[in-house]
Design an enzyme around this catalytic site. Sequence first.
Site, PDB file in Angstrom:
ATOM      1  N   CYS A 149       0.831  -1.208   0.000  1.00 57.01           N
ATOM      2  CA  CYS A 149       0.000   0.000   0.000  1.00 57.01           C
ATOM      3  C   CYS A 149       0.864   1.257   0.000  1.00 57.01           C
ATOM      4  CB  CYS A 149      -0.954   0.016   1.194  1.00 57.01           C
ATOM      5  SG  CYS A 149      -0.127   0.048   2.776  1.00 57.01           S
ATOM      6  N   CYS A 195      -3.373  -2.655   8.470  1.00 57.10           N
ATOM      7  CA  CYS A 195      -2.803  -1.345   8.814  1.00 57.10           C
ATOM      8  C   CYS A 195      -2.313  -1.344  10.265  1.00 57.10           C
ATOM      9  CB  CYS A 195      -3.829  -0.244   8.627  1.00 57.10           C
ATOM     10  SG  CYS A 195      -4.711  -0.345   7.056  1.00 57.10           S
TER      11      CYS A 195
END
Length: 145
Positions: free
Chosen positions: A33, A103
């Site tokens: 990402c 995350c």
Amino acid sequence: MYSEKVMDHFQNPRNVGEIENASGVGTVGNAKCGDIMRMFLDIDENGVIRDVKFKTFGCGAAVATSSMATELVKGKTIDQAMQVTNKAVMEALDGLPPVKVHCSLLAEEAIHAALWDYAQKQGIEIEGLKKPKADISEEEPEENY
Ligand code: FES
């Protein structure tokens, strides 16, 4: 989609910044990402985390989880900080959507990387701490993206 706590920590992140001459600094990224997190720890002579700051170049969930992670390790011993897993961070935030779970791994890894740096500088070993990865995406399942 996001809990109130996630929104709060995203909009008002705690402990943002840098620590000069930090006891330990850790930087981890996720190549998939492109997000990066850097964690600074100030650890006193008794092994207590006196101060912690972070910088995150990443998504909202990464900002919120790093903010909460700093709150969870501040004032704690190194052993206690080792217990701050991404699960603990997510629980403290009242959960994250499944696609955002990865995350929260950045926060856990960034703490570990900073502790690793501290241990290297001190010439000590921290029980249960393994050499951190610079890119945590290597170990993650594809379906998380
Ligand atoms: Fe990369 Fe959240 S999408 S850390």
